[in-house]
Design a protein around this motif. Structure first.
Motif, PDB file in Angstrom:
ATOM      1  N   TYR A  65      34.831  -2.911 -14.491  1.00 52.91           N
ATOM      2  CA  TYR A  65      35.755  -2.001 -15.176  1.00 52.91           C
ATOM      3  C   TYR A  65      35.213  -1.613 -16.548  1.00 52.91           C
ATOM      4  CZ  TYR A  65      39.761  -1.001 -18.249  1.00 52.91           C
ATOM      5  OH  TYR A  65      40.599  -0.466 -19.197  1.00 52.91           O
ATOM      6  N   GLN A  69      32.076   1.210 -15.591  1.00 51.53           N
ATOM      7  CA  GLN A  69      33.391   1.849 -15.618  1.00 51.53           C
ATOM      8  C   GLN A  69      33.696   2.501 -14.264  1.00 51.53           C
ATOM      9  OE1 GLN A  69      33.829   4.378 -19.084  1.00 51.53           O
ATOM     10  NE2 GLN A  69      33.423   2.690 -20.502  1.00 51.53           N
ATOM     11  N   THR A  70      34.989   2.561 -13.990  1.00 51.70           N
ATOM     12  CA  THR A  70      35.430   3.010 -12.671  1.00 51.70           C
ATOM     13  C   THR A  70      35.064   4.468 -12.396  1.00 51.70           C
ATOM     14  OG1 THR A  70      37.607   3.424 -13.659  1.00 51.70           O
ATOM     15  CG2 THR A  70      37.322   1.356 -12.456  1.00 51.70           C
ATOM     16  N   GLU A  71      34.986   5.285 -13.437  1.00 47.95           N
ATOM     17  CA  GLU A  71      34.647   6.692 -13.216  1.00 47.95           C
ATOM     18  C   GLU A  71      33.267   6.828 -12.582  1.00 47.95           C
ATOM     19  OE1 GLU A  71      35.720   5.394 -16.005  1.00 47.95           O
ATOM     20  OE2 GLU A  71      37.550   6.441 -16.626  1.00 47.95           O
ATOM     21  N   ILE A  72      32.316   6.057 -13.069  1.00 43.46           N
ATOM     22  CA  ILE A  72      30.955   6.104 -12.536  1.00 43.46           C
ATOM     23  C   ILE A  72      30.925   5.583 -11.104  1.00 43.46           C
ATOM     24  CG2 ILE A  72      28.605   5.214 -12.799  1.00 43.46           C
ATOM     25  CD1 ILE A  72      29.385   7.311 -14.879  1.00 43.46           C
ATOM     26  N   GLU A  74      33.326   5.563  -8.930  1.00 45.72           N
ATOM     27  CA  GLU A  74      33.971   6.520  -8.027  1.00 45.72           C
ATOM     28  C   GLU A  74      33.046   7.699  -7.732  1.00 45.72           C
ATOM     29  OE1 GLU A  74      38.442   8.176  -7.241  1.00 45.72           O
ATOM     30  OE2 GLU A  74      37.831   7.837  -9.327  1.00 45.72           O
ATOM     31  N   GLN A  75      32.365   8.179  -8.760  1.00 49.17           N
ATOM     32  CA  GLN A  75      31.414   9.274  -8.545  1.00 49.17           C
ATOM     33  C   GLN A  75      30.280   8.864  -7.605  1.00 49.17           C
ATOM     34  OE1 GLN A  75      30.006  11.161 -12.216  1.00 49.17           O
ATOM     35  NE2 GLN A  75      31.976  10.720 -13.190  1.00 49.17           N
ATOM     36  N   ILE A 136      39.011   1.550  -6.281  1.00 55.55           N
ATOM     37  CA  ILE A 136      37.902   2.416  -6.695  1.00 55.55           C
ATOM     38  C   ILE A 136      36.561   1.702  -6.529  1.00 55.55           C
ATOM     39  CG2 ILE A 136      36.846   3.603  -8.667  1.00 55.55           C
ATOM     40  CD1 ILE A 136      39.731   4.177  -9.646  1.00 55.55           C
TER      41      ILE A 136
END
Length: 376
Positions: A65, A69-72, A74-75, A136
């Protein structure tokens, strides 16, 4: 997820099973190498697959997290694709890491506010957002958000914490039902038994977790400083209550001897940083005892690291060479030792499985415990 028992040891409570997820088969008992930040330290994924032959590895919700990070993630399409790993992954919920930040966190009914160990920023984990984060990340097996109590722990605190963990479990389950699966495969959810080293609390918690009806169950809050005998006593209480037809995961345990003794009590799944952390300090686990490869006695010992040859490093390198690498602070030393230790841990659980199916696990286990309880 499917779990099928294949055999039981007649002289103990040890079991051999097969756990199947969308990412493949896991034969139990199993040890899961810890890859906290998406990497088992010092080991390539190719080595994990081809040399160590790990069926499943761990990631950690707290660390992933924060970074990357979750954004990376998920991408990238989830942790499997991010790290190029096509076998199973289990993620801890971050409860233990929050526990370890005792000076930098505040626990309330809503969740836990904590201070990042990286940059001092503040974050909050709740049962709900931890489920979202694990969706995620995309692990095959995800864990409930719980509070891991310290040892020793006051009875009343342990009791309050246990009940809060149960309430958090209900919130995890309710929220997961609202979250669709991602990445085209399913995730399996394990709740966690708590209760410190109090038999009545462990029994109460095990009954609550068993009644939750999850596909698998975990035992947390052990291997946090309590004597081994207390660990075994609590594990026995819990395993006698948790359903026989579902896998049992003892979190954060432990030494090779701990693993064998807990297999005998009915545990199916283990993880621990010990084989990798101790490897980086020059400690090698073997079937005949523990080697501190930094000792001068190995300086001119040109015999193989381990003649039992669990992995390629055991026969390609000598004890003298590995000692030399440690003495000159060569990073390769830590890599070699890590591959050896992980190979040994996987050999140990797989050999346990063979003896469970053969019906002589108890006899073999007792012999192995005596052998391994030595400093070479």
């Amino acid at each position: 997820m499917k779990f099928e028992l294949k055999g039981n040891d007649p002289q103990s409570k040890a079991r051999a099973g097969v756990l199947t997820t969308d990412h493949g088969v896991i034969e139990t008992p199993i040890f899961m190498p810890v890859g906290t930040v998406g990497s088992v330290k010092g080991v390539h994924q190719r080595e994990l697959k081809n040399d160590i032959n790990a069926d499943v590895i761990l990631g950690n919700t707290y660390h992933l997290y924060l970074r990357p990070q979750t954004e990376i993630l998920e991408q990238a399409g989830g942790l499997h694709k991010f790290i190029n790993w096509d076998r199973n992954i289990l993620t801890d919920s971050g409860g233990y890491q929050v526990y370890s930040l005792s000076a930098n966190r505040k626990i309330k009914e809503e969740g836990v506010k904590f201070k990042s160990h990286i940059d001092g920023s503040y974050h909050t984990f709740t049962p709900e957002n931890v489920m979202e984060i694990q969706r995620i990340i995309g692990a095959d097996i995800i864990m409930a958000f719980d509070e891991c109590t310290p040892y020793p722990c006051d009875y009343n605190y342990a009791k309050r914490s246990m009940h809060m963990t149960h309430r958090w479990l209900d919130r995890c389950i309710n929220h997961l039902e609202k979250l669709p699966f991602k990445y085209g495969y399913e995730q399996s959810f394990f709740p966690i038994v708590q209760g410190s080293t109090y038999k009545d609390l462990r029994k109460q918690s095990a009954e609550y977790i068993a009644n939750a009806g999850a596909v698998g169950n975990a035992i947390g809050g052990l291997s946090v400083g309590e004597p081994a005998d207390e660990m075994y006593a609590m594990t026995e209480v819990v395993c006698d209550i948790l359903p026989e037809d579902k896998p049992r995961y003892l979190m954060g345990v432990g030494t090779p001897i701990n693993i064998l003794e807990n297999i005998a009590l009915g545990v199916d799944m283990f993880d621990c940083v010990m084989p990798t952390r101790n490897a980086r300090n020059g400690m090698l686990f073997t079937a005949h005892g523990t080697i501190n490869i930094k000792n001068k006695k190995w300086e001119a010992d040109f015999s193989p690291l381990d003649e039992m040859a669990m992995t390629y490093v055991d026969t390609e390198y000598s004890k003298a060479y590995l000692r030399h690498l440690f003495s000159v602070n060569e990073r390769l030393a830590m890599q070699i030792a890590t591959i050896h230790n992980l190979g040994f841990y996987l050999w140990l659980v797989r050999e346990s499985r063979k003896h469970i199916l053969a019906g002589d696990f108890r006899t073999w286990k007792d012999m192995m415990v005596k052998q391994m309880d030595k400093r070479l």
